[in-house]
Structure formats: structure tokens, C-alpha cells
Design a protein around this motif. Structure first.
Motif, PDB file in Angstrom:
ATOM      1  N   PRO A  59      13.414  10.867  15.881  1.00 21.45           N
ATOM      2  CA  PRO A  59      12.341   9.884  16.085  1.00 21.45           C
ATOM      3  C   PRO A  59      12.787   8.650  16.869  1.00 21.45           C
ATOM      4  O   PRO A  59      11.992   8.081  17.633  1.00 21.45           O
ATOM      5  CB  PRO A  59      11.943   9.515  14.643  1.00 21.45           C
ATOM      6  N   TYR A  60      14.042   8.227  16.686  1.00 26.67           N
ATOM      7  CA  TYR A  60      14.522   7.071  17.447  1.00 26.67           C
ATOM      8  C   TYR A  60      14.547   7.370  18.945  1.00 26.67           C
ATOM      9  O   TYR A  60      14.149   6.541  19.770  1.00 26.67           O
ATOM     10  CB  TYR A  60      15.928   6.678  16.981  1.00 26.67           C
ATOM     11  N   LEU A  61      15.037   8.566  19.287  1.00 29.22           N
ATOM     12  CA  LEU A  61      15.105   8.911  20.705  1.00 29.22           C
ATOM     13  C   LEU A  61      13.721   9.149  21.288  1.00 29.22           C
ATOM     14  O   LEU A  61      13.446   8.772  22.434  1.00 29.22           O
ATOM     15  CB  LEU A  61      15.990  10.152  20.899  1.00 29.22           C
ATOM     16  N   ALA A  62      12.837   9.736  20.477  1.00 29.28           N
ATOM     17  CA  ALA A  62      11.472   9.954  20.957  1.00 29.28           C
ATOM     18  C   ALA A  62      10.763   8.635  21.240  1.00 29.28           C
ATOM     19  O   ALA A  62       9.948   8.538  22.166  1.00 29.28           O
ATOM     20  CB  ALA A  62      10.685  10.770  19.931  1.00 29.28           C
ATOM     21  N   ALA A  63      11.076   7.608  20.444  1.00 29.76           N
ATOM     22  CA  ALA A  63      10.462   6.287  20.618  1.00 29.76           C
ATOM     23  C   ALA A  63      11.259   5.399  21.574  1.00 29.76           C
ATOM     24  O   ALA A  63      10.911   4.234  21.777  1.00 29.76           O
ATOM     25  CB  ALA A  63      10.327   5.599  19.266  1.00 29.76           C
ATOM     26  N   ASN A  64      12.347   5.950  22.128  1.00 39.25           N
ATOM     27  CA  ASN A  64      13.238   5.181  23.005  1.00 39.25           C
ATOM     28  C   ASN A  64      13.749   3.914  22.307  1.00 39.25           C
ATOM     29  O   ASN A  64      13.887   2.852  22.914  1.00 39.25           O
ATOM     30  CB  ASN A  64      12.526   4.809  24.314  1.00 39.25           C
ATOM     31  N   ASP A  65      14.048   4.056  21.014  1.00 38.71           N
ATOM     32  CA  ASP A  65      14.491   2.930  20.191  1.00 38.71           C
ATOM     33  C   ASP A  65      16.014   3.014  20.020  1.00 38.71           C
ATOM     34  O   ASP A  65      16.519   3.428  18.983  1.00 38.71           O
ATOM     35  CB  ASP A  65      13.788   2.975  18.833  1.00 38.71           C
ATOM     36  N   GLU A  66      16.731   2.575  21.042  1.00 38.70           N
ATOM     37  CA  GLU A  66      18.190   2.648  20.995  1.00 38.70           C
ATOM     38  C   GLU A  66      18.780   1.761  19.912  1.00 38.70           C
ATOM     39  O   GLU A  66      19.700   2.160  19.199  1.00 38.70           O
ATOM     40  CB  GLU A  66      18.791   2.264  22.348  1.00 38.70           C
ATOM     41  N   GLN A  67      18.227   0.550  19.739  1.00 37.35           N
ATOM     42  CA  GLN A  67      18.784  -0.360  18.745  1.00 37.35           C
ATOM     43  C   GLN A  67      18.580   0.165  17.335  1.00 37.35           C
ATOM     44  O   GLN A  67      19.469   0.061  16.480  1.00 37.35           O
ATOM     45  CB  GLN A  67      18.165  -1.754  18.873  1.00 37.35           C
ATOM     46  N   GLY A  68      17.409   0.744  17.079  1.00 35.46           N
ATOM     47  CA  GLY A  68      17.172   1.351  15.774  1.00 35.46           C
ATOM     48  C   GLY A  68      18.132   2.492  15.522  1.00 35.46           C
ATOM     49  O   GLY A  68      18.647   2.652  14.402  1.00 35.46           O
ATOM     50  N   PHE A  69      18.397   3.299  16.551  1.00 36.99           N
ATOM     51  CA  PHE A  69      19.351   4.396  16.447  1.00 36.99           C
ATOM     52  C   PHE A  69      20.743   3.867  16.119  1.00 36.99           C
ATOM     53  O   PHE A  69      21.411   4.367  15.209  1.00 36.99           O
ATOM     54  CB  PHE A  69      19.380   5.169  17.770  1.00 36.99           C
ATOM     55  N   VAL A  70      21.187   2.845  16.855  1.00 37.34           N
ATOM     56  CA  VAL A  70      22.527   2.275  16.647  1.00 37.34           C
ATOM     57  C   VAL A  70      22.665   1.731  15.230  1.00 37.34           C
ATOM     58  O   VAL A  70      23.652   1.984  14.540  1.00 37.34           O
ATOM     59  CB  VAL A  70      22.807   1.170  17.688  1.00 37.34           C
ATOM     60  N   ASP A  71      21.659   0.984  14.794  1.00 39.60           N
ATOM     61  CA  ASP A  71      21.720   0.387  13.455  1.00 39.60           C
ATOM     62  C   ASP A  71      21.796   1.449  12.367  1.00 39.60           C
ATOM     63  O   ASP A  71      22.585   1.330  11.412  1.00 39.60           O
ATOM     64  CB  ASP A  71      20.499  -0.508  13.219  1.00 39.60           C
ATOM     65  N   ASP A  72      20.977   2.492  12.500  1.00 42.35           N
ATOM     66  CA  ASP A  72      20.952   3.547  11.487  1.00 42.35           C
ATOM     67  C   ASP A  72      22.255   4.338  11.492  1.00 42.35           C
ATOM     68  O   ASP A  72      22.803   4.675  10.430  1.00 42.35           O
ATOM     69  CB  ASP A  72      19.762   4.475  11.742  1.00 42.35           C
ATOM     70  N   LEU A  73      22.781   4.625  12.680  1.00 40.86           N
ATOM     71  CA  LEU A  73      24.017   5.404  12.769  1.00 40.86           C
ATOM     72  C   LEU A  73      25.192   4.664  12.140  1.00 40.86           C
ATOM     73  O   LEU A  73      26.022   5.262  11.439  1.00 40.86           O
ATOM     74  CB  LEU A  73      24.328   5.719  14.240  1.00 40.86           C
TER      75      LEU A  73
END
Length: 465
Positions: free
Chosen positions: A221-235
Motif C-alpha cells: 500500500p505504501y508503494l501504491a500510494a507513492n508514500d516513501e516516507q510512510g514506507f521508511v518509517d514503517d520499515l
């Protein structure tokens, strides 16, 4: 094509044997140092191992690439990506993005997938006898079943400073530009399974597919929404403690692990031999029994490294061969049990084993000090130490206790009081016994909490009922 997964339950680590039956040639990817499984597979299938390679400079175990190449004459291939600071320092063929290794009908294509480490490669595998297109991806520590490789190990184990943030962004780009451009049917074979410290929520399944991860992963979902910061934070959130020995693995794997060659059979030592070695402080005695047996009596000055599925991990917590050159003497039922334990230990670079003994009889004895949960409040402890992971500590701990995971205590003694008693606990007692024996050997006065946190919690709940 023959594709065999060789899985080490101890380190939750997978290596791969890929062979071409037509030509009788094979390549091994991410080999461990006790190489007999690969030699046996080759012999059983009438194959020669002609190539060995690895996905990246590993942190959790010592690579067997050089060991296997020395034994078979195979060509070595390693990553040439990642910049000058992350280059291997031994002679081997360098692979860059798009380069291939071919044997018979089979082709391995290197795909640069940085993030977990800057030089990380994945390998697309094509079985030319079946299709002209790739069908498999050896993903190393990039994509796991249900999770991704952690990008913070360079900070935690290799002296990096805030490299985790760029690493997380690199993983995001590797997913977008490399992984998600592959067809859904591609079978993905990762380098680790559940229990590895190279990710925070690895699945136990031995493989997955590009399509399944695309549809079901937490990161989709992060990549689908182009939400790089959300991805980084969650990872980055909630990653487990990195064991201190990871730094040693990184250094040795980049330099090139020592080649052991064929190891001799271990000698059975007499009680007099062992006692003399202990008296002269020339050996480290390893009690390989469960912690419950150790509590009933062990050898003075010994460390507890239980035999079984976690021998390598526990051994690397308790013994640092960079600072302690004393060979180990193992307590083992027989020569085969001692050899099996030694096989586990060499996976983390603990090579010096002087021999084994089958009994404690005739050796200086010691009973580890313990304390009951109900006596803890009235005990004058300089420190109550939780040796579980920080995530476990956050989820619940004994009030007033400090946290330092068992895999880090030997390297962080400056965080411990120089005098007084330290009361230690883990969840059930296994990790605690390893850490407590390690600290005692280092000169600390350690008292183990009977039943550890689970026992304390049961007693506390009973008091409040």
C-alpha cells in the motif's frame, strides 16, 4: 534443473545449490562454512561445483564462499556494486547489475538490489531447458516471505551513522524499479526465514512469489500510494536488536574468511587434561546442556552454550575470538555430538576447539546463584538486567530493570556496575543462562532470576489475583 535449499535452523539461513543435470555442473549461492552438505549434494547427483557466489557481505554468519571454492576449485563471484567502501577485499570475479553466471542450460543474472546493504545482489535464475525467461529469484536479504531485509544493520553493526534512512529509501526504489517489474509468477527464494535477526517479521515459508508479495505484503500500500516516507518509517520501526558479533562478521566477510580446509577429528580429553587447562586458564569450558541442568551444577568458569538449534547464535554471544584466543573444550555425549557442535560454531567464526569431554566428573564444580521472584524486591541488587530484545522489554518488564540484550552484553560491559550483584532475566531462562555465564566469566557477580520474566509474571499475577 536441480534447485535445492539447504536450510540452517540455527541461524535461520538458507543457501542454494543449483545444478544443470545435462552438463553435471552446479553453483552454490550463500554457502556456510561447514561445507559437507554441498559436497554431498554434488556427489549424490553426479555434479561438480564449478561456481560459488553470494548475495552480499553478510552480518549474521561467516560466509563459506572461500571455503567451498578452496575445496572444489570453483570460481568465486561476488558483488562489484555499492561503491568503493563496500568492495570485497579478496580476489574473485566481480558481478555488476545485468552480469550473468552460466552453467549448461542455467543462467544466473545479477540484479543490483541495494538497501539492506549497498552492494546487495539478487539473482534471477533461468532454466534454459524449460524456458528462455527467468522463473526464479534468489532474493538474499532483500525480499523475504512476508517481510523485507532491515536497512539499519550498517548503523547497528558496521559503524555507520544514520545510513538506515538512505538504506530504507534504497529498498523502496529496489522494490519499485527491480522487484515489481518482474512477472507475478516468479518464485522468490529468500536468504532467511523466521527467527533471523535480518528482519523483524520474517515468515516461515521457504518461498513466495512476486505476485503474492505484490498483493499481500505490508509494504504494497505504501508503494501504491507513492508514500516513501510512510514506507521508511514503517520499515525502520520495531527492528530487533542487532547482535554485537554482527560487526565481526561484516569485517571478516569483507576481508575474506579464513579457509579452514579439512578439519581433523576432535580429541576426547581426560578430566586431568581439562582440569589442567582450567587451572592454567588456557581453555574455555563449554557446558552444552540445557540451563535447567546447568543450574544443578556446572564447571567453575564455564559458559553455557546449549547444544541444539541455536548453538551458533548462542556461541557468538558468549565467545569473542577477536579478544579471547583460548580454545574451547566442549561437553558432549560423544565424538559425533562434539563434531556437530563444532560445525555450528565455525558458522560464526569460532574455529578453535581443543577437544571434548563426556563428563563433569573430576572437574571443579560450581552452582550458579539464583533468586526466586518473591525474593527479588528485598534483594540488594546493583542492577536488575533484562537480557531480552528491546521490543520484548517495551512490551512488559520488571519495574526498575534495565535492558541490554544477551547478544550484546559481552561487548557493553561499561554499561554494567563494576561492583555489587546483577540480577539477570530473559523470558524463560535459556538466553539468560547464556548471558549470565558469559558475564560471570568476565568477572561480574551475577544472580539469575528463577523462571525469568515468565516466572516473575506468574508470581506477580498470583499476588494480584
Amino acid at each position: 534443473m536441480l534447485l535445492e535449499r539447504i536450510y540452517d535452523e540455527d541461524l535461520a539461513q538458507a543457501s542454494y545449490f543449483i545444478g544443470c543435470q545435462r552438463k553435471g555442473e552446479a553453483v552454490v549461492v550463500d554457502a556456510r562454512r561447514d561445507i559437507s552438505p554441498y559436497l554431498e549434494l554434488a556427489a549424490a547427483n553426479g555434479m561438480r561445483i564449478v561456481a560459488v557466489t553470494e548475495t552480499h557481505i553478510h552480518a549474521d554468519y561467516l560466509s563459506g564462499t572461500r571455503e567451498l571454492a578452496a575445496a572444489t576449485g570453483a570460481e568465486m563471484y561476488v558483488s562489484g556494486e555499492g561503491g568503493t567502501h563496500w568492495q570485497y577485499r579478496f580476489e574473485a570475479h566481480r558481478l555488476h547489475d545485468g552480469d550473468t553466471v552460466a552453467l549448461g542450460n542455467i543462467t544466473l543474472k545479477a540484479v543490483h538490489t541495494p538497501g539492506h546493504t549497498p552492494e546487495h545482489l539478487s539473482f534471477l535464475v533461468t532454466d534454459g531447458a524449460f524456458s528462455k525467461d527467468p522463473g526464479y529469484l534468489l532474493s538474499g536479504d532483500f525480499v523475504f516471505s512476508g517481510d523485507l531485509g532491515r536497512p539499519d544493520l550498517l548503523d547497528e553493526a558496521a559503524g555507520g551513522v544514520d545510513t538506515r534512512f538512505e538504506g530504507a529509501r534504497q529498498i523502496c526504489r529496489s522494490l519499485q524499479q527491480k522487484f515489481l517489474t518482474l512477472p507475478d509468477h516468479i518464485a522468490v527464494y529468500p536468504g532467511h526465514g523466521s527467527g533471523s535477526a535480518c528482519g523483524k517479521a520474517l515468515g516461515a515459508l521457504p518461498s513466495t512469489t512476486v505476485g503474492y508479495e505484490r498483493l499481500c505484503s505490508w509494504w504494497g500500500p505504501y508503494l501504491a500510494a507513492n508514500d516513501e516516507q510512510g514506507f521508511v518509517d514503517d520499515l525502520l520501526n520495531g527492528q530487533p536488536d542487532a547482535h554485537a558479533y554482527f560487526g565481526r562478521m561484516k569485517r571478516e566477510n569483507r576481508q575474506g574468511p579464513a579457509v579452514m580446509g579439512e578439519r581433523p577429528e576432535l580429541e576426547e580429553l581426560t578430566a586431568d587434561d581439562v582440569a589442567r587447562g582450567l587451572e592454567e586458564t588456557g581453555i574455555t569450558f563449554v557446558d552444552t546442556r540445557p540451563h535447567t541442568a546447568v543450574h544443578a551444577g556446572t564447571v567453575a568458569g564455564s559458559v553455557n552454550i546449549p547444544a541444539g538449534n541455536k548453538t551458533a547464535s548462542f556461541g557468538a554471544w558468549a565467545v569473542d575470538p577477536e579478544t579471547d584466543s583460548r580454545p574451547l573444550v566442549l561437553l558432549a555425549a560423544d565424538a559425533a555430538a562434539a563434531r556437530e557442535m563444532w560445525d555450528h560454531l565455525v558458522r560464526v567464526g569460532i574455529d578453535k576447539v581443543a577437544g571434548y569431554t563426556t563428563s563433569l566428573e573430576g572437574l571443579p564444580s560450581y552452582n550458579p546463584q539464583r533468586i526466586l521472584p518473591e525474593d527479588l524486591a528485598g534483594f540488594d541488587a546493583a542492577l536488575v538486567l533484562d537480557v531480552r530484545n528491546k521490543t520484548e522489554h517495551i512490551d512488559g518488564h520488571i519495574p526498575g530493570s534495565s535492558q541490554l540484550s544477551a547478544g550484546r552484553v559481552l561487548w557493553n560491559q561499561d554499561q554494567l556496575p563494576a561492583g555489587g550483584s546483577i540480577v539477570t532475566y530473559c523470558q524463560s531462562g535459556v538466553r539468560n543462562s547464556v548471558a549470565a555465564s558469559t558475564l560471570r566469566r568476565a568477572g561480574f557477580d551475577v544472580v539469575e532470576l528463577e523462571g525469568s520474566y515468565a516466572g516473575w509474571k506468574q508470581w506477580k499475577d498470583a499476588q494480584e489475583a
